[in-house]
Scaffold this active site. Structure first.
Site, short mmCIF file in Angstrom:
data_model
loop_
_atom_site.label_atom_id
_atom_site.label_comp_id
_atom_site.label_asym_id
_atom_site.label_seq_id
_atom_site.Cartn_x
_atom_site.Cartn_y
_atom_site.Cartn_z
N ASN B 391 -1.85 -2.89 -1.51
CA ASN B 391 -1.84 -1.62 -0.80
C ASN B 391 -0.47 -1.31 -0.20
O ASN B 391 0.23 -0.42 -0.66
CB ASN B 391 -2.91 -1.64 0.30
CG ASN B 391 -3.22 -0.24 0.81
OD1 ASN B 391 -2.52 0.71 0.51
ND2 ASN B 391 -4.28 -0.12 1.59
N ASP B 392 -0.05 -2.11 0.77
CA ASP B 392 1.20 -1.81 1.46
C ASP B 392 2.41 -1.83 0.52
O ASP B 392 3.33 -1.04 0.68
CB ASP B 392 1.43 -2.83 2.59
CG ASP B 392 0.29 -2.79 3.60
OD1 ASP B 392 -0.25 -1.69 3.82
OD2 ASP B 392 -0.05 -3.85 4.14
N VAL B 393 2.39 -2.72 -0.48
CA VAL B 393 3.56 -2.87 -1.34
C VAL B 393 3.71 -1.72 -2.33
O VAL B 393 4.69 -1.65 -3.07
CB VAL B 393 3.54 -4.22 -2.12
CG1 VAL B 393 3.59 -5.38 -1.16
CG2 VAL B 393 2.33 -4.32 -3.03
N ALA B 432 -1.47 -4.82 6.55
CA ALA B 432 -0.66 -4.35 7.66
C ALA B 432 -1.34 -3.23 8.42
O ALA B 432 -0.84 -2.76 9.43
CB ALA B 432 0.71 -3.90 7.17
#
Lengths: 101, 465
Positions: B391-393, B432
């Site tokens: 997700n965050d990456v 995160a």
């Protein structure tokens, strides 16, 4: 400053540069095994623990030395075994092994 | 301590094998040999140490017993650990190494007659090894507990945390300087040990979530430096070389990782990342915008008639134990002539390189595992980017919204692919805790459900297509 200390400092400084140099070439794909492999290398602390244990005087020093040897041994043995386990899994396309599930 | 020429040469050989071994780790082809070389160096270092040991029978027996206790503990833990739990394992080995390093300096200090001040060349490394070793021991313990989910993994913040931590650090500095200058004071040394343990706990508590891998890498460097400190205490060159190599490489790795997250190390340690959960954007995110969700059949057909597909695996893939399912899907697509690669972000998983290990375990050939810089330009010509548990990456907020906590982090250019498929359990944000606007992109299709089940139904759908 004794000659021994001077040579120890030289070793230290050279090792700093070597540490940077050697690691900068490792691709990110191998960073986990690299971390656990270098983890195993600081298991060399067992050398120190052995020296301390052998020279310990009195129950307190013996207890602390004993603990140090146990901890250091866990570090060095576990570190190498787990790194080997990981690296064993990295296979090339050409010689792909079985498929354990 | 001075060593005879043969012993010194054996230590030199051990050091060479450590360096050579680390060097061999630079390619998957001979990395395993590298690790074995380093292990051989270790055996040589231990063997060279034995002749110089004091001949107290009781102590030597105790030493052997201690080794016989530690060796199976380490070996069994290393054999049994699941690859997903690797960060905790590394944290544990860091911690025990740091603990041993601190104890060694404590004992060496106790051995000196209490009436005579120890020289400054000894007291400096003693204080250094005790402080850094104990910090690493306690910090690794907290990191382990967080990763193993024995305690809350998110940052733990309380009122007055920064002043308290600063006070502990200041007390350590004062006591340390006092010990170095006076060269006596067993009580002060114990106090120093306790305070350092406290510091280790205090400094890892406020760090959490996606930052844990960086902390582990840093603690690894700490233990290395503590070991080097003991090398000066005991006058032992192989400890200096081994410890320093790890200290330097660990520092380098920590820097590389924080760069990969687009943040400074100071920000990582003191920024309490992961608490800024509700930004304006994420608050607005769920409300108005709609997501497009698809069926496995639709997506299976889309994949089957693509020319190029890139898989983007994240830690969610490992949580769902779906590594094998993803490889099955990839092989099936390849058989149909689809070009398949895996795009691995440097901080995918819970430690750097973790995702590669997890996929290697599922027999994905390492040639298919592409680093971010290597593959980022290829997304433009990719038909489908299939994001599994990441997700965050892939969150474009890292590029576009300066207010986001991940702003500045280099990301995978998934948004440039012609189609984007997210396999996700729900709309819940990632590790995160930041909302991802890519989920609402018109090019994006969501396939909700357990990653493993979704992949299995995709395999069936591709077969039918």
């Amino acid at each position: 400053m004794s000659a021994q200390l001077v040579s120890e400092i030289s070793i230290f400084v050279l090792a700093v540069f070597l540490g940077f140099e050697v690691i900068s070439k490792v691709p990110t794909i191998l960073h986990t095994p690299l971390m656990s492999g270098s983890n195993a290398i600081h298991g060399v602390i067992l050398v120190g623990a052995m020296v301390i244990m052998a020279g310990a005087q009195g129950p307190l020093q013996e207890l602390l030395g004993f603990l140090a040897v146990v901890l250091a041994t866990i570090n060095v043995v576990g570190g190498y075994v787990v790194t080997d386990r990981m690296l064993e899994m990295f296979r090339s396309r050409n010689k792909r092994g079985g498929t354990p599930t | 301590m001075t060593f005879s020429a043969p012993i010194t040469l054996l230590y030199l050989l051990a050091a060479v094998l450590f360096i050579w071994g680390l060097h061999q780790l630079s390619s998957p082809r001979h990395a395993r040999m590298g690790n074995l070389l380093a292990a051989a160096g270790m055996v040589i270092a231990f063997a060279a140490t034995v002749p110089g040991l004091h001949h107290s029978v009781l102590n030597l027996v105790l030493m052997v017993v201690a080794i016989l206790i530690g060796a199976p503990l380490g070996a069994v833990a290393a054999r049994a650990v699941r690859m997903t739990a690797m960060p905790q394992m590394v944290a544990t080995f860091n911690g025990v190494g740091g603990g041993a390093a601190a104890l060694i300096s404590v004992v060496e200090f106790l051995r000196a007659p209490s009436t005579v001040a120890i020289p400054i060349v000894l007291s400096i490394p003693v204080v250094f090894a005790v402080v850094i070793g104990a910090t690493s021991f306690a910090g690794s313990g907290v990191a382990y507990a967080k990763l193993q989910e024995l305690m809350r993994g998110t940052p733990i913040i309380y009122r007055g945390q920064q002043p308290v931590n600063a006070a502990v650090a200041a007390a350590i500095v004062v006591l340390g300087v006092l010990l170095v200058v006076t060269g006596v004071g067993v009580l002060a040394l114990w106090a120093l040990l306790v305070l350092s343990l406290l510091l280790g706990v205090a400094f890892v508590l406020p760090i959490g979530g996606a930052d844990m891998p960086v902390v582990i890498s840093m603690l690894n460097a700490f233990t290395g430096l503590a070991v080097a400190g003991d090398g000066f205490v005991l006058g032992n060159p192989v400890l200096i070389v081994g410890g320093t190599l790890v200290g330097a490489s660990g520092t380098f790795l920590t820097k590389m990782m924080s760069d990969a997250m687009g943040r400074s190390i100071g920000n990582l340690l003191f920024g309490a990342f992961g608490t800024v959960l509700v930004t304006e954007q994420s608050a607005a995110g769920g409300a108005g915008r709609s997501v497009r969700s698809g069926t496995a059949d639709d997506i299976g057909t889309l994949l089957a008639y693509s020319q190029k597909v890139i898989f983007v695996p994240g830690y969610g893939l490992a949580v769902a134990q779906a590594q094998h399912a993803v490889r099955d899907l990839a092989e099936l697509l390849e058989k149909r002539g689809v070009e398949v690669d895996y795009a691995i972000h440097p901080v995918a998983g819970r430690m750097p390189g973790h995702m590669n290990v997890l996929l290697a375990e599922a027999n994905v050939p390492y040639e298919q595992l592409k680093e971010m810089d290597e593959i980022n330009d290829a997304f433009r010509s990719t038909d489908v980017a299939l994001v599994v548990g990441a997700n965050d990456v892939v969150n474009p907020a890292a590029r576009n919204s300066p207010g986001s906590p991940i702003y500045g982090m280099p990301i995978l250019n998934v948004d440039q692919a012609k189609n984007i498929v997210f396999l996700k359990r729900s709309m819940r944000p990632g590790f995160a805790g930041i909302d991802n606007e890519l989920l609402y992109d018109p090019k994006t299709i969501m396939l909700f459900g357990d990653a493993k089940d979704s992949l299995t139904s995709l395999v069936a759908a591709v077969k039918a297509a």
